[in-house]
Design a protein around this motif. Structure first.
Motif, PDB file in Angstrom:
ATOM      1  N   THR A 217       4.309   1.583  -2.686  1.00  0.00           N
ATOM      2  CA  THR A 217       4.247   0.148  -2.431  1.00  0.00           C
ATOM      3  C   THR A 217       2.817  -0.375  -2.549  1.00  0.00           C
ATOM      4  O   THR A 217       2.582  -1.444  -3.124  1.00  0.00           O
ATOM      5  CB  THR A 217       4.800  -0.178  -1.031  1.00  0.00           C
ATOM      6  OG1 THR A 217       6.173   0.225  -0.962  1.00  0.00           O
ATOM      7  CG2 THR A 217       4.690  -1.660  -0.725  1.00  0.00           C
ATOM      8  N   GLN A 221       2.144  -3.118  -5.431  1.00  0.00           N
ATOM      9  CA  GLN A 221       1.846  -4.477  -4.961  1.00  0.00           C
ATOM     10  C   GLN A 221       0.332  -4.783  -4.950  1.00  0.00           C
ATOM     11  O   GLN A 221      -0.107  -5.809  -4.439  1.00  0.00           O
ATOM     12  CB  GLN A 221       2.446  -4.689  -3.574  1.00  0.00           C
ATOM     13  CG  GLN A 221       3.969  -4.624  -3.569  1.00  0.00           C
ATOM     14  CD  GLN A 221       4.584  -4.977  -2.229  1.00  0.00           C
ATOM     15  OE1 GLN A 221       3.894  -5.397  -1.295  1.00  0.00           O
ATOM     16  NE2 GLN A 221       5.895  -4.822  -2.123  1.00  0.00           N
ATOM     17  N   HIS A 223      -2.335  -3.528  -3.380  1.00  0.00           N
ATOM     18  CA  HIS A 223      -2.979  -3.725  -2.087  1.00  0.00           C
ATOM     19  C   HIS A 223      -4.463  -3.420  -2.097  1.00  0.00           C
ATOM     20  O   HIS A 223      -5.151  -3.669  -1.100  1.00  0.00           O
ATOM     21  CB  HIS A 223      -2.276  -2.852  -1.029  1.00  0.00           C
ATOM     22  CG  HIS A 223      -0.924  -3.346  -0.658  1.00  0.00           C
ATOM     23  ND1 HIS A 223      -0.125  -2.710   0.263  1.00  0.00           N
ATOM     24  CD2 HIS A 223      -0.201  -4.420  -1.070  1.00  0.00           C
ATOM     25  CE1 HIS A 223       1.030  -3.355   0.385  1.00  0.00           C
ATOM     26  NE2 HIS A 223       0.996  -4.401  -0.419  1.00  0.00           N
ATOM     27  N   SER A 228      -5.184  -9.456  -2.142  1.00  0.00           N
ATOM     28  CA  SER A 228      -3.830  -9.049  -1.753  1.00  0.00           C
ATOM     29  C   SER A 228      -3.666  -9.058  -0.238  1.00  0.00           C
ATOM     30  O   SER A 228      -4.621  -9.050   0.497  1.00  0.00           O
ATOM     31  CB  SER A 228      -3.534  -7.650  -2.295  1.00  0.00           C
ATOM     32  OG  SER A 228      -4.331  -6.675  -1.667  1.00  0.00           O
TER      33      SER A 228
END
Length: 228
Positions: A217, A221, A223, A228
Motif C-alpha cells: 500500500t 499509494q 506514501h 502524500s
C-alpha cells in the motif's frame, strides 16, 4: 521499478517463505508419534520467527530500493526519506572527523571546531541538498537481528510511514519472539503442544500478511512523497 514489478517481487518473496513453512508443517503432520511432532515443532517455531525477520528486512529494503529507482529529489519526498538518503552525510557530521582546510594546520585536533565547520558547510549548501537525488544506502535498513514491535516501529518511522501502522501485530510478534528466546534458553524441551503450535502458526500468517499489505500500500499509494 513499476508497481507491478514491485508487487511481483514482494509476492515471490512472501510465497517461497510461506511454502517453506508449509513444507515443514507437512513434515510434522506425517509423523506418527505425537512426541516427535511436538519436538519437531520447536524447530518450526524458530523458522517462523526467522522468516518474519527475513521478510521484514526484504520488504523494507525493497521499498527503499524502489524509491531510489524513481530518481526523485530530496525536496520531493517526506523528510524521513530525505534524511535516510543523507544518512552517510549525517554520520560524517556526527563523527566530526573531516578537517576543515582553514584550520587543518593551526587547529588539527579541535574536534568541536571541525564539526562546527561541517555543520556550517551543510547549511551553506542546503539548497543543493534539497536538489540531491534520493539514494537510501542499503545498510540503512537494519532489523538488528531481533525483530520485535519496537524495531518495526523504528523502521516504519525511518521510512516516513506511520510508526503505529503495525501495532495490530505487536502482540503476536512479541509472543513469537519470546517463545523463540525461550526455546533457545532450553525451555519447551518436551516440545510444542497442538494448541500452542496452531496459535503460533496463525501468528506467523497474520504478521506476514499485514506487513506485506502495508508495504504494498505504501508504494502503490506513493506514501514516500511529500504531498502524500
Amino acid at each position: 521499478m513499476t508497481l507491478e514489478e514491485f508487487q511481483t517481487e514482494l509476492e515471490l518473496e512472501r510465497t517461497w517463505r510461506e511454502n517453506d513453512i508449509r513444507f515443514l508443517h507437512n513434515l510434522q503432520e506425517k509423523l506418527s508419534s505425537s512426541k516427535e511432532r511436538e519436538q519437531l515443532r520447536r524447530s518450526i517455531i524458530g523458522m517462523h520467527y526467522a522468516h518474519i525477520e527475513g521478510f521484514s528486512y526484504f520488504a523494507f529494503s525493497l521499498y527503499a530500493e524502489s524509491i531510489n529507482e524513481l530518481n526523485l529529489k530530496c525536496k520531493e519526498v517526506k523528510p524521513a526519506i530525505a534524511a535516510a538518503s543523507m544518512h552517510q552525510i549525517f554520520s560524517t557530521l556526527r563523527k566530526g572527523e573531516k578537517k576543515n582546510p582553514l584550520f587543518k594546520r593551526s587547529l588539527p585536533d579541535d574536534k568541536k571546531l571541525h564539526q562546527a565547520c561541517q555543520e556550517i558547510d551543510f547549511i551553506e549548501n542546503i539548497n543543493q541538498v534539497a536538489e540531491k537525488k534520493v539514494k537510501i544506502p542499503k545498510e540503512f535498513i537494519n532489523t538488528e537481528n531481533n525483530v520485535g514491535p519496537n524495531v518495526l516501529r523504528k523502521l516504519l518511522y525511518q521510512m516516513g510511514l506511520n510508526h503505529t501502522d503495525l501495532d495490530s501485530i505487536s502482540s503476536d510478534l512479541s509472543r513469537l519472539l519470546n517463545i523463540r528466546n525461550d526455546i533457545a534458553h532450553g525451555k519447551y524441551k518436551n516440545g510444542i503442544s497442538d494448541k500452542d503450535y496452531e496459535s503460533f502458526k496463525a501468528c506467523f500468517n497474520t504478521i506476514i500478511s499485514k506487513l506485506s499489505s502495508l508495504i504494498n500500500t505504501a508504494f502503490s499509494q506513493k506514501h514516500y512523497l511529500l504531498a502524500s
